[in-house]
Write a protein that holds these residues in place. Structure first.
Motif, PDB file in Angstrom:
ATOM      1  N   LEU A  16       0.832  -1.201   0.000  1.00 16.33           N
ATOM      2  CA  LEU A  16       0.000   0.000   0.000  1.00 16.33           C
ATOM      3  C   LEU A  16       0.871   1.258   0.000  1.00 16.33           C
ATOM      4  CD1 LEU A  16      -2.788   1.281   0.140  1.00 16.33           C
ATOM      5  CD2 LEU A  16      -2.747   0.967   2.625  1.00 16.33           C
ATOM      6  N   SER A  17       1.951   1.221   0.776  1.00 12.42           N
ATOM      7  CA  SER A  17       2.869   2.371   0.799  1.00 12.42           C
ATOM      8  C   SER A  17       3.487   2.604  -0.567  1.00 12.42           C
ATOM      9  CB  SER A  17       3.971   2.128   1.845  1.00 12.42           C
ATOM     10  OG  SER A  17       3.407   2.036   3.134  1.00 12.42           O
ATOM     11  N   GLN A  18       3.849   1.527  -1.249  1.00 13.33           N
ATOM     12  CA  GLN A  18       4.404   1.663  -2.597  1.00 13.33           C
ATOM     13  C   GLN A  18       3.375   2.268  -3.556  1.00 13.33           C
ATOM     14  OE1 GLN A  18       5.696  -2.239  -3.698  1.00 13.33           O
ATOM     15  NE2 GLN A  18       7.312  -2.343  -2.133  1.00 13.33           N
ATOM     16  N   ALA A  19       2.122   1.846  -3.404  1.00 16.54           N
ATOM     17  CA  ALA A  19       1.074   2.383  -4.280  1.00 16.54           C
ATOM     18  C   ALA A  19       0.873   3.883  -4.041  1.00 16.54           C
ATOM     19  CB  ALA A  19      -0.236   1.620  -4.047  1.00 16.54           C
ATOM     20  N   ILE A  20       0.941   4.312  -2.751  1.00 12.21           N
ATOM     21  CA  ILE A  20       0.782   5.743  -2.441  1.00 12.21           C
ATOM     22  C   ILE A  20       1.913   6.547  -3.066  1.00 12.21           C
ATOM     23  CG2 ILE A  20       0.800   7.414  -0.556  1.00 12.21           C
ATOM     24  CD1 ILE A  20      -0.606   5.293   1.155  1.00 12.21           C
TER      25      ILE A  20
ATOM     26  N   GLN B 232      -4.676   6.573  -9.987  1.00 11.49           N
ATOM     27  CA  GLN B 232      -5.243   6.402  -8.650  1.00 11.49           C
ATOM     28  C   GLN B 232      -5.464   4.910  -8.378  1.00 11.49           C
ATOM     29  OE1 GLN B 232      -9.263   7.811  -8.085  1.00 11.49           O
ATOM     30  NE2 GLN B 232      -9.901   7.291 -10.168  1.00 11.49           N
ATOM     31  N   PHE B 233      -5.649   4.600  -7.118  1.00  8.26           N
ATOM     32  CA  PHE B 233      -5.983   3.231  -6.729  1.00  8.26           C
ATOM     33  C   PHE B 233      -7.139   3.271  -5.731  1.00  8.26           C
ATOM     34  CE2 PHE B 233      -4.441   3.274  -2.415  1.00  8.26           C
ATOM     35  CZ  PHE B 233      -3.404   4.195  -2.400  1.00  8.26           C
ATOM     36  N   SER B 234      -7.658   2.074  -5.451  1.00  2.73           N
ATOM     37  CA  SER B 234      -8.771   1.962  -4.502  1.00  2.73           C
ATOM     38  C   SER B 234      -8.453   0.855  -3.518  1.00  2.73           C
ATOM     39  CB  SER B 234     -10.079   1.655  -5.237  1.00  2.73           C
ATOM     40  OG  SER B 234     -11.134   1.496  -4.313  1.00  2.73           O
ATOM     41  N   LEU B 235      -8.905   1.052  -2.287  1.00  8.23           N
ATOM     42  CA  LEU B 235      -8.697   0.067  -1.230  1.00  8.23           C
ATOM     43  C   LEU B 235     -10.060  -0.445  -0.779  1.00  8.23           C
ATOM     44  CD1 LEU B 235      -6.896  -1.421   0.787  1.00  8.23           C
ATOM     45  CD2 LEU B 235      -7.048   0.561   2.296  1.00  8.23           C
ATOM     46  N   LEU B 236     -10.243  -1.778  -0.814  1.00  5.99           N
ATOM     47  CA  LEU B 236     -11.490  -2.416  -0.383  1.00  5.99           C
ATOM     48  C   LEU B 236     -11.242  -3.143   0.932  1.00  5.99           C
ATOM     49  CD1 LEU B 236     -12.053  -1.824  -3.379  1.00  5.99           C
ATOM     50  CD2 LEU B 236     -13.197  -4.044  -3.532  1.00  5.99           C
ATOM     51  N   PHE B 237     -12.012  -2.783   1.951  1.00  4.03           N
ATOM     52  CA  PHE B 237     -11.938  -3.457   3.256  1.00  4.03           C
ATOM     53  C   PHE B 237     -13.173  -4.353   3.368  1.00  4.03           C
ATOM     54  CE2 PHE B 237     -11.738  -4.392   7.624  1.00  4.03           C
ATOM     55  CZ  PHE B 237     -10.501  -4.006   8.132  1.00  4.03           C
TER      56      PHE B 237
ATOM     57  N   VAL C  97      -8.549  -7.464   2.705  1.00  3.20           N
ATOM     58  CA  VAL C  97      -8.386  -6.171   2.028  1.00  3.20           C
ATOM     59  C   VAL C  97      -7.894  -6.427   0.606  1.00  3.20           C
ATOM     60  CG1 VAL C  97      -8.008  -4.684   4.031  1.00  3.20           C
ATOM     61  CG2 VAL C  97      -6.087  -5.976   3.064  1.00  3.20           C
ATOM     62  N   ILE C  98      -8.302  -5.544  -0.289  1.00  2.68           N
ATOM     63  CA  ILE C  98      -7.898  -5.648  -1.695  1.00  2.68           C
ATOM     64  C   ILE C  98      -7.413  -4.283  -2.155  1.00  2.68           C
ATOM     65  CG2 ILE C  98      -8.685  -6.070  -4.056  1.00  2.68           C
ATOM     66  CD1 ILE C  98     -10.751  -7.976  -2.953  1.00  2.68           C
ATOM     67  N   LEU C  99      -6.236  -4.269  -2.774  1.00  6.90           N
ATOM     68  CA  LEU C  99      -5.699  -3.063  -3.372  1.00  6.90           C
ATOM     69  C   LEU C  99      -5.918  -3.151  -4.877  1.00  6.90           C
ATOM     70  CD1 LEU C  99      -4.072  -0.416  -3.159  1.00  6.90           C
ATOM     71  CD2 LEU C  99      -1.997  -1.793  -3.432  1.00  6.90           C
TER      72      LEU C  99
ATOM     73  N   ALA D   5      -3.818  15.222   0.732  1.00 10.70           N
ATOM     74  CA  ALA D   5      -2.375  15.108   0.474  1.00 10.70           C
ATOM     75  C   ALA D   5      -1.650  14.455   1.633  1.00 10.70           C
ATOM     76  CB  ALA D   5      -1.791  16.498   0.206  1.00 10.70           C
ATOM     77  N   SER D   6      -2.226  14.544   2.842  1.00 11.12           N
ATOM     78  CA  SER D   6      -1.566  13.997   4.032  1.00 11.12           C
ATOM     79  C   SER D   6      -1.888  12.519   4.258  1.00 11.12           C
ATOM     80  CB  SER D   6      -1.988  14.795   5.276  1.00 11.12           C
ATOM     81  OG  SER D   6      -3.400  14.721   5.447  1.00 11.12           O
ATOM     82  N   ASP D   7      -2.716  11.908   3.389  1.00  9.50           N
ATOM     83  CA  ASP D   7      -3.097  10.499   3.574  1.00  9.50           C
ATOM     84  C   ASP D   7      -1.876   9.598   3.495  1.00  9.50           C
ATOM     85  OD1 ASP D   7      -6.364  10.508   1.940  1.00  9.50           O
ATOM     86  OD2 ASP D   7      -5.756  10.919   4.019  1.00  9.50           O
ATOM     87  N   ASN D   8      -1.841   8.638   4.374  1.00  5.41           N
ATOM     88  CA  ASN D   8      -0.811   7.601   4.335  1.00  5.41           C
ATOM     89  C   ASN D   8      -1.490   6.237   4.359  1.00  5.41           C
ATOM     90  OD1 ASN D   8      -1.589   7.153   7.023  1.00  5.41           O
ATOM     91  ND2 ASN D   8      -0.005   8.550   7.782  1.00  5.41           N
ATOM     92  N   SER D   9      -0.694   5.185   4.433  1.00  3.03           N
ATOM     93  CA  SER D   9      -1.264   3.839   4.363  1.00  3.03           C
ATOM     94  C   SER D   9      -2.222   3.572   5.519  1.00  3.03           C
ATOM     95  CB  SER D   9      -0.139   2.796   4.347  1.00  3.03           C
ATOM     96  OG  SER D   9       0.695   2.948   5.494  1.00  3.03           O
ATOM     97  N   GLU D  10      -1.884   4.036   6.725  1.00  2.28           N
ATOM     98  CA  GLU D  10      -2.745   3.791   7.887  1.00  2.28           C
ATOM     99  C   GLU D  10      -4.062   4.557   7.765  1.00  2.28           C
ATOM    100  OE1 GLU D  10      -2.459   1.715  10.236  1.00  2.28           O
ATOM    101  OE2 GLU D  10      -0.420   0.981   9.892  1.00  2.28           O
ATOM    102  N   SER D  11      -4.017   5.792   7.307  1.00  2.00           N
ATOM    103  CA  SER D  11      -5.240   6.596   7.232  1.00  2.00           C
ATOM    104  C   SER D  11      -6.174   6.078   6.137  1.00  2.00           C
ATOM    105  CB  SER D  11      -4.879   8.057   6.972  1.00  2.00           C
ATOM    106  OG  SER D  11      -4.264   8.209   5.696  1.00  2.00           O
ATOM    107  N   ILE D  12      -5.629   5.638   5.005  1.00  6.95           N
ATOM    108  CA  ILE D  12      -6.483   5.095   3.945  1.00  6.95           C
ATOM    109  C   ILE D  12      -7.133   3.793   4.394  1.00  6.95           C
ATOM    110  CG2 ILE D  12      -6.484   4.137   1.601  1.00  6.95           C
ATOM    111  CD1 ILE D  12      -4.354   6.148   0.871  1.00  6.95           C
ATOM    112  N   LEU D  13      -6.341   2.951   5.105  1.00  2.00           N
ATOM    113  CA  LEU D  13      -6.907   1.701   5.635  1.00  2.00           C
ATOM    114  C   LEU D  13      -8.003   2.008   6.653  1.00  2.00           C
ATOM    115  CD1 LEU D  13      -6.736  -1.393   5.699  1.00  2.00           C
ATOM    116  CD2 LEU D  13      -5.040  -1.170   7.537  1.00  2.00           C
ATOM    117  N   ARG D  14      -7.783   3.026   7.484  1.00  2.25           N
ATOM    118  CA  ARG D  14      -8.793   3.406   8.474  1.00  2.25           C
ATOM    119  C   ARG D  14     -10.054   3.933   7.794  1.00  2.25           C
ATOM    120  NH1 ARG D  14      -5.755   6.347  11.110  1.00  2.25           N
ATOM    121  NH2 ARG D  14      -6.316   8.388  10.248  1.00  2.25           N
TER     122      ARG D  14
END
Length: 885
Positions: free
Chosen positions: A468-472, A482-487, A535-537, A584-593
């Motif tokens: 996820l970090s690499q995708a960001i 862009q990408f999408s994260l499915l929880f 989860v799916i990226l 712009a401040s989104d990171n892997s943890e915030s997108i997952l949240r």
């Protein structure tokens, strides 16, 4: 004189003209008659062309004849020139039935022979007969008076080659119908024409009979040829079997495969479902059984010493034998076999037994045995001869097989020594190489295990967060991507673990991971975070629709039934969707949240759906979390208000029982009613806590209630089925009932029908356990889960409560019939039945007309008022203010 002559000339001309007119009229009549006859013959020819049987032809002649002359009374008599018998292939008469019915005791041929029809057949001349002529013929003794008298009778013989073959007859019973010269002439022409047609059709019928006979002869000849072919096929099959046996002896197959293939060859020749081969070991005087197949037992006999069994009997006498069941019984009774070893006797169910000794180099080497257990597979002497002949080749094949195996073992011993010396040198290198490879595999496995889930083999949380970090980083460098994260959270996973066990739960997760892989692309990343969370990226998507299509595919594939513990299980999923770079401040943890927040929002909407994260979603989710926390706090602080609603008799409005309901006055969101409280409790997994709260609330104030409302007060308490899904919950419920001040006989506990249908096993067990405490058990929400009558009939329940949705939708005939059926079910099974949700007088009247006599709802407001008056008499002031009735 001239004046006198003129009239004379005129008279001659007139007479001449009259004669010419008369002649022309006769010619016109003759031509008309010829035209009628010609048309009749053409039509009959047309009929004869199309019909395929005499019956159809006679019917066609009659139909056409009726259009020419009066022929309602018409029949055709036919003579069999071989036998002389007369028959009536066609008969139509207004007055008389068929002669066979009119004269049932007489044979029709002799009957017709005596009548006027027989007279025409004898004379071979047409006959036009009126009443007077008929009386004369009877008086002369030429005919008998048969049938009803007619006014006119016209019969014309049908001839072929000057031989009379039948008679065509019409007759009249009315003065309005008469026959003349035209009818006679027409009948003559028709008879002359149809004689050939009748002969042709009769010839066709005889030809068909001849064809059938010839076909039968050919079929018999075919059967004979077929039998000869079968015998030839048997001979060819025997020859083929012998070749197969010879090939087996020279083949390189092992003994383990050699004997089954020998058995397969035998089975091609005759039934051999029960077969074994025995071999004699002279040195040890023992028998072994290298091949054994039986419908009685799959366990082959163990090697044994030579005794007095059937096999030893054949080996001793060295002759093939075909024995019936009676033969074997006689030998056993005579002590010839199984005298000293009766434990070997397993022949009781055998119908026939064939034993063939096997000779190698002229000495007995073993035996071949087949037997049958049913009469379907019966053996004959020719089968014994066939098997004896084949056994010689089988013995030769076994002997050659032994020789080949002995030579092979010698070669193997030599090769083994060479191989051992060669391997001794290579093993040191191999061991060193294996240690190096094993070390590399272990290192690779450790790296893999550190980044993958042990159960499903999917990437774990650590690996996924790296991806996820690499995708960001990638989308920040490429602003147009862009990408999408499915929880994904699975619905009902805890229930599967609790009811089917953790092993089936693991199988469920493995199957789910397989299904999810089919819903995404190869460049997408699927991971398991733990438990039932996936989860799916979705990498490099174009727009929102791409993610929505994947969500819909996932919901569809997860909703398909799973097969766990030999039963179908239905599950679902709740999906939260978050997109990259909302901030712009989104990171892997915030997108997952964010995706996690959207997932919980999907769960709150009823599960089985997906929600796309946005700021509004976050706001509603936080608000819902606060509401759930406030609810838990309200339970702990006793802020939930409990009311009692009456269950009333429809007839006299007497209060039969009370049911507690609850509501909560939230500080900011206002009144939250009983249904919303139940929803909150289910979402927060606190339904059992809410039930305990209500039960203990009623129990705490029961004495005051009994004092104000009477000792006979009945309490109906609806409970969640979570209390009885596992033994700890059921034990807690039973302890609560035992400690309660409420008399067990006055306590009614209701469980919802839908929950019972989903898990009837736990409910039935729990019902039996609760009934032992003396409480009354019932089913509420009846009509929504569609319990089967067979399950209701053996349940220890006493009451059913009709679901409020049924009571409030009694609109059409089908709904009324269904409600009536529910009432009849309860009455038939001896249950009390109550109607819930009776809110209007119209609903109450409709239910009364269907046979319902008790229930609860808003329509009973008067009963509530009376109950309030009763409650005011309760001695404890606090209770009167707390319990809102």
């Amino acid at each position: 004189m001239e004046k006198r002559k003129l009239p004379s000339v005129s008279c001659n001309n007139i007479e001449h003209l009259q004669r010419r007119v008369s002649r022309l009229r006769r010619l016109a009549t003759k031509y008309k008659r010829a035209e009628i006859i010609q048309n009749a013959l053409l039509e009959i020819s047309n009929i004869a062309t199309h019909v395929v049987s005499l019956d159809a032809f006679y019917q066609g002649v009659h139909n056409h004849l009726q259009s020419l002359i009066p022929a309602d009374n018409f029949f055709i008599a036919s003579v069999d020139n071989n036998t002389g018998n007369i028959s009536l292939p066609f008969f139509a008469d207004e007055k008389d039935p068929h002669p066979s019915e009119l004269y049932p005791d007489e044979e029709i041929s002799s009957l017709l022979q005596r009548g006027i029809t027989g007279y025409v057949l004898k004379t071979g001349e047409p006959l036009f007969c009126d009443e007077q002529r008929f009386v004369e013929l009877v008086a002369e003794g030429k005919i008998d008076d048969l049938g009803s008298p007619c006014l006119q009778w016209l019969g014309f013989p049908i001839k072929h080659n000057n031989i009379v073959s039948g008679v065509l007859v019409v007759q009249s019973y009315s003065n309005d119908i008469s026959y003349g010269e035209l009818e006679l002439e027409l009948m003559g022409f028709i008879c002359h024409h149809i004689s050939g047609v009748m002969e042709r059709l009769r010839h066709n019928e005889e030809l068909e009979i001849a064809i059938i006979q010839r076909t039968k002869e050919l079929s018999q000849a075919y059967d004979k040829v077929k039998l000869e072919v079968q015998e030839r096929v048997k001979a060819e099959k025997l020859q083929e079997s012998l070749f197969q046996i010879a090939d087996l002896s020279a083949s390189n197959i092992s003994g383990q495969d050699f004997y089954p293939q020998i058995h397969q060859v035998i089975s091609q020749l005759l039934p051999a479902d029960n077969c074994f081969i025995s071999l004699v070991h002279k040195a040890s005087k023992t028998l072994s059984f290298p091949f054994y197949v039986s419908q009685l037992s799959g366990e082959p006999p163990k090697p044994r010493a030579m005794q007095d069994g059937l096999t030893e009997f054949i080996l001793k006498h060295q002759q093939p034998k075909l024995l019936s069941q009676q033969d074997i019984k006689d030998m056993v009774q005579a002590g010839v076999i199984y005298g000293t070893n009766p434990a070997l006797n397993h022949t009781q169910t055998m119908k026939q037994w064939i034993g063939i000794p096997l000779f190698i180099h002229g000495e007995i080497a073993g035996g071949l045995t087949i037997y049958s257990l049913t009469d379907q597979n019966s053996y004959e002497a020719k089968d014994l001869e066939l098997l004896t002949f084949v056994s010689q080749h089988i013995a030769n094949a076994i002997e050659r097989k032994f020789a080949v195996e002995q030579l092979k073992r010698s070669h193997e011993l030599l090769e083994d020594k060479v191989e051992k010396r060669t391997k001794a040198i290579a093993e040191m290198n191999d061991n060193l190489q294996r240690q190096i490879m094993q070390r590399k595999k272990m290192e690779a496995q450790l790296v893999y295990d550190a980044k993958h889930d042990n159960l499903t083999g999917l990437p774990n949380r650590s690996f996924f967060m790296e991806r996820l970090s690499q995708a960001i980083k990638h989308v920040r460098r490429h602003q147009d991507e862009q990408f999408s994260l499915l929880f994904i959270d699975l619905d009902g996973f805890k229930q599967i673990n609790d009811t089917l066990g953790h092993l089936e739960g693991d199988r469920f997760l493995i199957e789910t991971s397989t299904r999810l892989k089919l819903c995404i692309r190869e460049n997408d990343t699927l991971a398991r975070l733990g438990g039932d969370e996936f989860v799916i990226l979705l990498d490099s998507i174009h727009n929102l629709k791409d993610a929505e299509e994947v969500c819909e595919r996932i919901l569809q594939t997860i909703s398909e039934p799973y097969v766990l513990a030999h039963q179908q299980v239905i599950s679902g999923a709740s999906i939260g969707v978050a997109f990259s770079c909302l901030n712009a401040s989104d990171n892997s943890e915030s997108i997952l949240r964010n995706a996690d927040t959207a997932m919980y929002q999907a769960k709150s909407k009823g599960k089985g759906c997906y929600v796309i994260f946005d700021r509004e979603t976050e706001y509603h989710f936080n608000q819902r979390i606060e509401l759930e926390q406030d609810f838990l706090s309200a339970l702990e602080n006793g802020n939930i208000v409990v009311e009692l609603t009456p269950i009333v008799s429809f007839t006299d409005s007497d209060i039969l029982a009370y049911e507690p309901i609850s509501h909560w006055q939230h500080p900011s969101q206002g009144l939250i009613d009983n249904n919303e409280l139940s929803t909150l409790a289910n979402q927060t997994q606190t339904m059992m806590m809410l039930d305990d709260y209500i039960f203990k609330y009623i129990d705490h104030h029961y004495k005051a209630l009994a004092s104000g409302l009477g000792d006979g007060i009945q309490i109906h308490i609806p409970l969640s089925s979570q209390h009885i899904k596992h033994k700890y919950g059921l034990r807690s419920l039973k302890n609560t009932i035992k400690r309660s001040q409420i008399s067990a006989s006055k306590l009614w506990i209701f469980f919802h029908e839908k929950s019972f249908v989903k898990d009837s096993t736990h409910h039935i067990s729990a019902f039996e356990s609760l009934v032992e405490l003396g409480v009354n058990i019932g089913i509420n929400g009846f009509g929504t889960g569609y319990s089967s009558l067979s399950s209701l009939s053996f349940l220890p329940i006493k009451a059913l409560k009709l679901d409020a949705d049924v009571s409030q939708h009694l609109i059409n005939d089908k709904q009324l019939q269904l409600a009536k059926a529910y009432q009849l079910i309860a009455t038939t099974l001896g249950f009390e039945i109550y109607a819930e949700g009776v809110n209007t007088l119209e609903q109450k009247k409709t239910l009364e007309s269907l046979g319902y006599h008790q229930g609860q709802g808003e329509v009973f407001s008067i009963a509530n008022l009376v109950l309030t008056q009763h409650t005011e008499q309760v001695e404890t002031p606090a209770l009167a203010s707390e319990l809102i009735i």
